[in-house]
Write an enzyme that holds these catalytic residues in place. Sequence first.
Site, short mmCIF file in Angstrom:
data_model
loop_
_atom_site.label_atom_id
_atom_site.label_comp_id
_atom_site.label_asym_id
_atom_site.label_seq_id
_atom_site.Cartn_x
_atom_site.Cartn_y
_atom_site.Cartn_z
N ASP A 188 12.05 2.74 5.16
CA ASP A 188 11.57 1.36 5.21
C ASP A 188 12.73 0.46 5.63
O ASP A 188 13.85 0.63 5.17
CB ASP A 188 11.04 0.93 3.84
CG ASP A 188 10.18 -0.31 3.91
OD1 ASP A 188 10.70 -1.38 4.31
OD2 ASP A 188 8.98 -0.23 3.57
N PRO A 241 -5.09 -23.60 -1.23
CA PRO A 241 -5.52 -23.91 0.14
C PRO A 241 -6.44 -22.81 0.70
O PRO A 241 -6.07 -21.64 0.74
CB PRO A 241 -4.20 -23.96 0.91
CG PRO A 241 -3.31 -23.02 0.17
CD PRO A 241 -3.69 -23.13 -1.28
N LYS A 270 -2.15 -3.73 16.41
CA LYS A 270 -2.63 -2.54 15.71
C LYS A 270 -3.58 -1.74 16.60
O LYS A 270 -3.54 -0.49 16.60
CB LYS A 270 -3.32 -2.93 14.41
CG LYS A 270 -2.40 -3.47 13.34
CD LYS A 270 -1.33 -2.47 12.93
CE LYS A 270 -1.89 -1.27 12.18
NZ LYS A 270 -0.82 -0.34 11.73
N ARG A 279 -7.26 -21.45 10.76
CA ARG A 279 -6.18 -20.93 11.59
C ARG A 279 -6.75 -20.41 12.91
O ARG A 279 -7.93 -20.03 12.98
CB ARG A 279 -5.43 -19.81 10.87
CG ARG A 279 -6.23 -18.52 10.77
CD ARG A 279 -5.47 -17.47 9.99
NE ARG A 279 -6.26 -16.25 9.90
CZ ARG A 279 -6.12 -15.34 8.93
NH1 ARG A 279 -5.23 -15.54 7.98
NH2 ARG A 279 -6.85 -14.25 8.94
N PHE A 336 2.81 3.69 7.50
CA PHE A 336 2.41 2.37 7.01
C PHE A 336 3.21 1.25 7.67
O PHE A 336 2.82 0.10 7.60
CB PHE A 336 2.65 2.26 5.50
CG PHE A 336 1.76 3.10 4.63
CD1 PHE A 336 0.50 2.66 4.26
CD2 PHE A 336 2.19 4.33 4.17
CE1 PHE A 336 -0.31 3.41 3.45
CE2 PHE A 336 1.39 5.10 3.34
CZ PHE A 336 0.13 4.64 2.98
N LEU A 381 12.89 -2.65 4.91
CA LEU A 381 13.04 -3.67 3.86
C LEU A 381 13.06 -5.07 4.45
O LEU A 381 14.00 -5.84 4.24
CB LEU A 381 14.28 -3.41 3.00
CG LEU A 381 14.28 -2.13 2.17
CD1 LEU A 381 15.57 -2.03 1.36
CD2 LEU A 381 13.06 -2.06 1.26
N ILE A 396 0.83 -1.21 0.00
CA ILE A 396 0.00 0.00 0.00
C ILE A 396 0.87 1.25 0.00
O ILE A 396 0.59 2.23 -0.72
CB ILE A 396 -0.96 0.00 1.20
CG1 ILE A 396 -1.80 -1.27 1.23
CG2 ILE A 396 -1.88 1.22 1.15
CD1 ILE A 396 -2.68 -1.42 2.47
N GLU A 454 4.07 -4.86 10.85
CA GLU A 454 3.91 -6.27 10.54
C GLU A 454 2.42 -6.50 10.39
O GLU A 454 1.63 -6.05 11.22
CB GLU A 454 4.47 -7.13 11.67
CG GLU A 454 5.97 -6.97 11.89
CD GLU A 454 6.78 -7.62 10.78
OE1 GLU A 454 6.23 -8.48 10.06
OE2 GLU A 454 7.95 -7.25 10.62
N SER A 455 2.01 -7.19 9.30
CA SER A 455 0.58 -7.16 9.00
C SER A 455 -0.06 -8.50 8.67
O SER A 455 -1.25 -8.53 8.31
CB SER A 455 0.34 -6.20 7.81
OG SER A 455 0.97 -6.69 6.65
N THR A 471 -6.38 -0.75 10.62
CA THR A 471 -7.10 -1.82 9.95
C THR A 471 -8.47 -2.04 10.57
O THR A 471 -8.68 -1.78 11.76
CB THR A 471 -6.30 -3.14 10.02
OG1 THR A 471 -7.11 -4.23 9.56
CG2 THR A 471 -5.89 -3.44 11.46
N ASP A 472 -9.40 -2.56 9.77
CA ASP A 472 -10.73 -2.89 10.30
C ASP A 472 -10.68 -4.06 11.27
O ASP A 472 -11.63 -4.29 12.03
CB ASP A 472 -11.70 -3.20 9.15
CG ASP A 472 -11.27 -4.40 8.31
OD1 ASP A 472 -10.12 -4.85 8.42
OD2 ASP A 472 -12.11 -4.88 7.51
N GLU A 473 -9.57 -4.80 11.29
CA GLU A 473 -9.47 -5.97 12.16
C GLU A 473 -9.46 -5.61 13.64
O GLU A 473 -9.69 -6.48 14.49
CB GLU A 473 -8.25 -6.80 11.79
CG GLU A 473 -8.32 -7.38 10.39
CD GLU A 473 -7.26 -8.44 10.12
OE1 GLU A 473 -6.96 -9.21 11.05
OE2 GLU A 473 -6.76 -8.49 8.99
N TYR A 530 -1.88 -9.86 15.69
CA TYR A 530 -1.73 -8.76 14.74
C TYR A 530 -2.74 -7.66 15.05
O TYR A 530 -2.39 -6.50 15.19
CB TYR A 530 -1.91 -9.26 13.31
CG TYR A 530 -2.26 -8.14 12.35
CD1 TYR A 530 -1.37 -7.08 12.14
CD2 TYR A 530 -3.48 -8.12 11.66
CE1 TYR A 530 -1.68 -6.04 11.28
CE2 TYR A 530 -3.80 -7.09 10.80
CZ TYR A 530 -2.90 -6.06 10.60
OH TYR A 530 -3.23 -5.02 9.76
#
Length: 340
Positions: free
Chosen positions: A34, A220, A169, A288, A82, A36, A13, A85-86, A140-142, A165
């Site tokens: 970043d 999967p 966040k 998961r 941004f 990297l 993103i 870890e996502s 995030t919406d999570e 995660y």
Amino acid sequence: MTTLLVTGGAGFIGSHFIAMMLKKYPKIQILNADLLTYAGSQENLAHISAHPGYTFVQEDIRNREAMSALFKDYDISQVVNFAAESHVDRSVTEPDVFMTTNVIGTQVLLDTAKNYWKTNPADPNCRVYRDGVKFLQISTDEVYGSIEAPEKRSEEAPLRPSNPYAASKAAGDLVVLAYAQTYGLPVNLSRCTNNYGPGQYPEKLVPLMIEKALRREPLPLYGDGLHLRDWIHVSDHCRALDAILFEGLPGEIYNISGGCEKTNLEVVRQILKLCQRPQDLIRHVADRPGHDRRYAVDDSKIKRCLGWFPCIPFEQGLLETVLWHSEKFSNANAFDLRKD
């Protein structure tokens, strides 16, 4: 000249955001910091690496001395964070790196911005900042957790993360809001639904399934595949962030949605169709831990207050994404999807 600091700009993103901003604002100066890690690559921005308004540095947002030097050397005026870890799967097995990057790294950036942007940094009680400064945290919406249909979560909804995660966040979000409340730091938070588009690292659902389909490998799919997600093209997300950065009211949270709710099974079936592959390549595997059933946000606020709306239909965006991957792996695929 002041500079926009984009952290994690070599990721999916972030790289799209930088390219869009350089194209839209010819005089803008962007510093991309970043680390990297595995999901970030300078190849994502190779096409703009020579742009006079773009600079890259390899740095870790957890490094306080390095962040302070960047603010001083480049006269940073806005931050779009941004860097994170996502991937949920990785957070289940490696939660510590998620906590340090997504919480401590965010706090280091906030603290650096606060100290640099204050009009009187020697005064610990100073709540006056330079004109035009802004810290935009990409979330995030999570963080809202799983939601029963047909409900949607507004920006005022409680945070109920279900996995490491999402918890990291959510914690980072609370730190951002605490800096706004305690120190008066001008901040915004964005919480977006599932992104897709060209260039996404192939651990996420869409690129993973496209690449496996093109290789004629089994796909999967967790559980029954009926987990619901709202999908948004990365370009629509970046346009929303542009609006929030320059027009968002300080202290506000903005939900961003593509308005396209689909089950994972629907998405995978559509990918197989576009890749001209049989549906029996789908393999249902054990679910998961911490896998939320449904995410859904109410994005009426950003539409009402900032006039933003998504404009790329899912079918169009997914075809574009499949074609990008098909070209990338053209040596392994003899057919050309454009013929259809």
